[in-house]
Enzyme design. Structure first.
Site: not given
Length: 402
Positions: A143, A279, A328
């Site tokens: 990563d 969210l 996103g």
């Protein structure tokens, strides 16, 4: 090798194993699932969203055996030509993906104190997979490796030199596999020359980071030595004044471990809203007028816009801003609010294009004309890992990224 080879992609977390099986020829996902709750009585395996299979008290090898059994039931075991492992942290030792050997495992173990919660789980997955698939070539994809192109001025902290030279304290960055995949897709979508281009990629999910990509290389990123730095996230604080934390410790008597828990597990969207780290819950509350939910979202967006604009300073030109990750890709509201903050960069939103669902896939959401193009590109870390495995394993790759 089977006539129709596949890649098994494994991502071992601290208590779970996510996996997918991809066709080498097309990189289409043939099978995917998760084994969760490792080493607990509630452990289970779910394949393609089907009814969970009980794996009570299973460890990583037990879970991988169960996954291998499911592959066998689907006549896929003999087709496994390659295995790709997601590794959380490669330190300074790994600048790219590598074929796994005993020496590589030793080196991963050397850097694992930098990410003890994840790297040791990753190593458990490697050990189990090598035992279950001894003849299959396996690849480690880090990563952090995409960010190993950062210059010293981008990765050093303003701390005494010996902390860097002796302990390796520096910015490493994360979400590198996602940033790499999305930036590559962006060159095609935006018709850019990779060797003369500047992109900002915003990977926004429960964990979130920004990456500046200049001429195909990461030159700056918001996460630091750990995934805590940078943007405010679901439960992580992101950037916070260390002096404030020292003052809290003095006033409350909390220990370093207490404060680590606070900034990692109790802060961010959850901490400000007092409602949720999700969210989707906060957006619903936003529209219902929940004051702290609105404040949490505004703070989240302010940090996103500030980091995007700041990362632009690491580029020689700004061609595009790309949104990816669960938030996103799916949150119309967050993209709209962030872009409204970024008019200073010459960015103009096409409101109707921004409302398109993620099922539309890769899409440009900036108005025409707009000085800077803005797009949404769904990330696909599993595919990037599979493509690395295919490349390193010398198996005929798909045209894409070949």
């Amino acid at each position: 090798m089977n006539e129709f080879p596949v890649v098994l992609v494994i991502n071992c977390g601290s208590s779970s194993i996510k996996f997918s099986v991809l066709d080498v020829a097309t990189c289409d996902v043939l099978m995917a699932g998760i084994a969760d709750g490792m080493n607990t009585e509630n452990a289970f395996l779910s394949i393609n969203g089907d009814k969970p299979i009980n794996l009570a008290h299973s460890n990583y090898e037990d879970a991988l055996k169960a996954i291998a059994f499911e592959l066998e039931k689907r006549d896929l075991t003999d087709s496994v030509a390659l295995i790709g492992h997601r590794i959380a942290h490669g330190g300074e030792l790994f600048t790219q993906s590598v074929i796994i050997t005993d020496e590589i495992i030793d080196n991963i173990r050397r850097v694992s104190p930098l990410a003890p919660l994840h790297n040791y789980a990753n190593l458990s997955g490697i050990d189990a997979a090598r035992h279950l698939f001894p003849a299959v070539r396996q690849v480690a994809v880090f990563d952090t490796s995409f960010h190993q192109t950062l210059a010293p001025e981008a990765y050093l902290y303003g701390l005494p030199w010996e902390y860097f030279s002796s302990l390796g304290v520096r910015r490493y960055g994360f979400h590198g596999t996602s940033h790499r995949y999305v930036s590559r897709r962006a060159y095609e979508l935006l018709d850019l020359d990779e060797k003369n281009s500047g992109l900002i990629v915003a990977h926004l999910g429960n964990g979130a980071s920004i990456c500046a990509v200049r001429n195909g290389q990461s030159v700056d990123t918001s996460m630091g030595m750990t995934p805590l730095e940078g943007l405010m996230m679901g439960t992580r604080s992101g950037d916070v004044d260390f002096g404030a934390m020292a003052w809290i410790a003095k006033e409350t008597g909390q220990t370093l471990s207490d404060l680590e828990r606070v900034v990692n597990k109790e802060s961010g969207l959850l901490g400000i809203s007092g409602l949720s780290s999700d969210l989707r819950v906060l957006e619903k509350a936003w529209h219902e007028g929940h004051e702290r939910a609105r404040l949490a979202i505004k703070t989240f967006v302010h940090r996103i816009a500030r980091h995007i604009a700041g990362h632009a300073a690491s580029l020689h030109r700004l061609d595009g801003i790309i949104f990816t990750g669960g938030i996103g890709e799916n949150s119309v509201l967050i993209r709209q609010l962030a872009i409204e903050h970024l008019g200073v960069l010459g960015l103009t939103l096409d409101v109707e294009m921004n409302k398109q669902p993620n099922s539309h896939g890769e899409r440009i959401i900036s108005a025409n004309p707009s000085q800077v193009i803005c797009a949404v590109i769904p990330t696909n870390e599993e595919k990037m890992i599979a493509l690395d495995a295919i490349h390193l394993g010398n198996v005929k790759a798909p045209v894409e990224f070949a």
